[in-house]
Design a protein around this motif. Structure first.
Motif: not given
Length: 149
Positions: A62-65, A84-85, A110-113, A132-133
């Protein structure tokens, strides 16, 4: 998001006053000798999470900030790790409220790239970077150096 080699880290020290010290600590520490877990390097201003984990499939990551810390992530042992970024400003599907104690919020976007981190490299992630590591196959040992903003 920055991806570069550790031997070129000095060029990024101008981004924050604590980054120079953080990169010094990265270069001078035997990361294979430290037990997994959280280790304070300079109190809570600079600390590290030493991790040994199996990598995940893209759908599981999952993307995180973060708000209060810059991440410097380094692959210590393993072949590669994908990330993911997406720009934080583009994230629209939070999984819940921001957890201020853990300094994290997850997103279902969803990550852009995707990009790949190899041994000898680092990725520097600012609060503006949704990341998203831990994507890939196999097991890795990595460090996440947290630098208070």
């Amino acid at each position: 998001m920055i991806l570069d080699t550790l031997d070129r880290s000095a060029r990024y020290e101008c981004l924050h006053p604590r980054l120079g010290r953080a990169f010094e600590l990265i270069a001078s520490t035997d990361w294979m000798a430290l037990e997994p877990g959280i280790h304070e390097l300079e109190g809570r201003d600079i600390f590290v999470n030493v991790m040994e984990r199996d990598l995940k499939q893209k759908a599981e990551a999952k993307l995180e900030v973060h708000d209060a810390y810059i991440d410097i992530q380094v692959l210590v042992d393993g072949e590669r790790e994908a990330f993911g970024w997406s720009p934080r400003a583009a994230l629209a599907r939070p999984q819940g409220p921001f957890d201020t104690e853990a300094d994290i919020r997850f997103y279902d976007d969803e990550p852009q790239t995707y990009y790949t981190l190899l041994p000898g490299q680092f990725t520097l992630l600012l609060p503006e970077d949704g990341h998203a590591p831990m994507v890939g196959e196999g097991r890795v040992r990595k460090i996440i150096v947290k630098v208070r903003i």
